[in-house]
Design an enzyme around this catalytic site. Structure first.
Site, PDB file in Angstrom:
ATOM      1  N   SER A   1      28.827  50.682  40.778  1.00 50.41           N
ATOM      2  CA  SER A   1      29.008  49.271  41.112  1.00 50.41           C
ATOM      3  C   SER A   1      28.704  48.415  39.895  1.00 50.41           C
ATOM      4  CB  SER A   1      28.102  48.856  42.272  1.00 50.41           C
ATOM      5  OG  SER A   1      26.746  48.967  41.901  1.00 50.41           O
ATOM      6  N   CYS A   2      29.301  47.222  39.903  1.00 48.67           N
ATOM      7  CA  CYS A   2      28.983  46.202  38.901  1.00 48.67           C
ATOM      8  C   CYS A   2      28.823  44.880  39.642  1.00 48.67           C
ATOM      9  CB  CYS A   2      30.057  46.147  37.820  1.00 48.67           C
ATOM     10  SG  CYS A   2      31.704  45.759  38.437  1.00 48.67           S
ATOM     11  N   LYS A   3      29.298  43.782  39.098  1.00 44.89           N
ATOM     12  CA  LYS A   3      29.148  42.490  39.761  1.00 44.89           C
ATOM     13  C   LYS A   3      30.133  42.326  40.908  1.00 44.89           C
ATOM     14  CE  LYS A   3      29.094  37.514  38.848  1.00 44.89           C
ATOM     15  NZ  LYS A   3      29.219  36.463  37.814  1.00 44.89           N
TER      16      LYS A   3
ATOM     17  N   ALA B   1      32.648  44.891  41.502  1.00 48.74           N
ATOM     18  CA  ALA B   1      33.099  46.246  41.862  1.00 48.74           C
ATOM     19  C   ALA B   1      34.606  46.413  41.711  1.00 48.74           C
ATOM     20  CB  ALA B   1      32.660  46.599  43.281  1.00 48.74           C
TER      21      ALA B   1
ATOM     22  N   THR C   1      33.623  48.477  37.201  1.00 48.77           N
ATOM     23  CA  THR C   1      33.579  49.646  38.090  1.00 48.77           C
ATOM     24  C   THR C   1      34.858  50.468  37.961  1.00 48.77           C
ATOM     25  OG1 THR C   1      32.130  48.505  39.655  1.00 48.77           O
ATOM     26  CG2 THR C   1      33.378  50.376  40.483  1.00 48.77           C
TER      27      THR C   1
END
Length: 479
Positions: free
Chosen positions: A396-398, A400, A404
């Protein structure tokens, strides 16, 4: 002689105090029998405040009256001999002892009442703090719900959509399942808050009990069931009866319980992570930024330094160090589970036959403790270990969908290379194909309405090389 009489009086008062404490202790030890016949401590009832105040005033008035009477008797007797004075003082002790005992008892009641009132006062939260705690708990529940849903779906996918053998089920029932979370967040701004939320939510997974149960005849679609509350929660995972019969034990065919062993690794890879690492006095953090972009990023850094907008990456370093220790702990328990005899002759997977987990852990430890900026090797090694140990993978990132997508496609190509003999010279070509076509592009369309990754030219130069999208697939998209 006067000093002797005074010491005797003090000793008498001390003995009276000990006597009161002993009596209280005895009263506390006196228990009552409950419904099951077991002896338990009787509840301590406090006196009403008015009665305690009345007892203290009465004891003091009684002592004052006795002191006046004793003073008058001493004056009338006119004793001049030292022996007579000592006898008079001993009479004082005998006369005042009952009043002192009653006063000590009343003061003990006062102390217990004051202690209870202070404890009650400390439990009362201010209105502002109460509202803040409610907001934090609500936020924690929301984040945990997302994490729990992802884990349950992954477990169902692992048990229903992939081949399951007795080796996997035995270790699942003994040591649980590994869940590796990969984060691509920077230690700055809103992403810092997201990072902190992920830490708490992943830690909360450790208190959840998962229970595997066979599916019923009326259950057409496998539906997990959640029971309990925040402090004690159990999630029932339905599986086909044929899967449980693989273990060969009658007890196991009825189901078993296990826990998730979560580990978390995070490496920020965007331009904000570059500046955060630069603020940490890490000169290697600019390794992936070309010279043409360093001047722009340096200007941004100088502008924001006085405003103290960017922090350091100490939180990220702690996350990775803790993840390493938890991964080691799980592997030490995992490798001591005996292998099922029927599975000793099974053909090992490509991952298990080509690498050693112990060597990978040492390599991961060296990467975690190195000072290299944007060391994405930590993410790649931890993912490889997770695949070998049959764990669950989450990225995940901010939003997704951008960072991601870069990470997921890279891992997909890595799996093709390790387990399906993808040629080395075709690796980058397959990676570019996955980023240009397929699920990742459709994900951007559903989220932003455009089939483009949300990277501008500056952000693209800050990304590590293997995490950069192909030309024509990115743009300045609002996310």
């Amino acid at each position: 002689m006067k000093e002797d009489a005074k010491s005797q009086s003090d000793n008498c008062l001390n003995e009276l105090s000990k006597l009161v404490l002993v009596n209280n202790a005895k009263n506390d030890d006196i228990g009552v029998q409950n419904e099951n016949g077991r002896r338990c401590k009787s509840p301590e009832e406090l006196e009403p405040w008015d009665l305690t105040q009345l007892n203290i005033e009465a004891s003091i008035m009684c002592m004052a009256s006795k002191v006046k009477n004793l003073c008058r008797s001493v004056t009338k007797s006119g004793a001049t001999d030292c022996g007579e004075r000592v006898a008079d003082q001993l009479d004082w002790v005998q006369e005042l002892t009952p009043s002192v005992r009653k006063l000590l008892q009343a003061l003990d009641c006062l102390w217990r009442t004051a202690n209870l009132m202070q404890a009650t006062y400390l439990l009362v939260e201010p209105l502002q703090l109460s509202f803040q705690m409610g907001t934090i708990q609500h936020r924690r529940d929301i984040v945990f719900t997302h994490v729990l849903t992802s884990v349950v779906v992954s477990i169902l996918t692992r048990l229903w959509c992939q081949n399951v053998d007795a080796h996997f089920l035995t270790r699942l029932s003994k040591v649980g399942m590994l869940a590796s979370f990969e984060g691509l967040l920077s230690c700055h701004g809103d992403e810092m808050g997201m990072l902190e939320d992920m830490i708490v939510a992943i830690e909360d997974l450790g208190r959840i009990t998962f229970r595997v149960r066979p599916t019923t005849d009326t259950e057409s679609v496998p539906t997990p069931v959640v029971e309990g509350g925040r402090l004690l929660m159990t999630v029932y995972i339905p599986v086909p009866e044929a899967v449980l019969r693989i273990m060969g034990s009658p007890e196991s065919s009825k189901g078993f319980s296990f826990h998730i062993n979560p580990v978390f690794f995070n490496i920020g890879i965007n331009e904000q992570a570059t500046i955060a690492e630069r603020d940490s006095c890490n000169p290697s953090c600019m390794y992936s930024v070309p010279n043409s972009a360093r001047k722009s990023i340096t200007c941004m850094h100088n502008t924001t330094t006085n405003q103290n907008r960017f922090g350091d990456i100490s939180l990220q370093d702690k996350i990775n160090a803790d993840g390493l220790e938890m991964l080691r702990e799980f592997y030490n328990r995992y490798r001591h589970v005996p292998i099922v005899i029927a599975e000793r002759n099974r053909r090992p997977s490509i991952c298990e036959s080509s690498v050693c987990v112990a060597e990978l852990l040492e390599k991961l430890s060296a990467s975690v403790h190195s000072k290299k900026g944007k060391n994405v090797e930590i993410l790649q090694i931890s993912a490889q270990i997770c695949r070998i140990l049959n764990g669950l993978r989450f990225t995940s990132c901010k939003s997704a969908k951008d960072r991601t997508s870069m990470s997921v496609t890279l891992e997909q190509c890595t799996v093709l290379k390790e387990q399906f003999d993808l040629a080395e010279h075709e690796f980058l070509r397959a990676l570019e194909c996955m980023r240009c076509e397929g699920t990742r592009r459709e994900n951007t369309l559903k989220n932003a309405g455009v089939k483009k990754y949300a990277f501008n030219a500056l952000q693209l130069m800050a990304l590590p090389k293997l995490y950069r999208p192909p030309a024509g697939t990115y743009g300045n998209v609002q996310t």
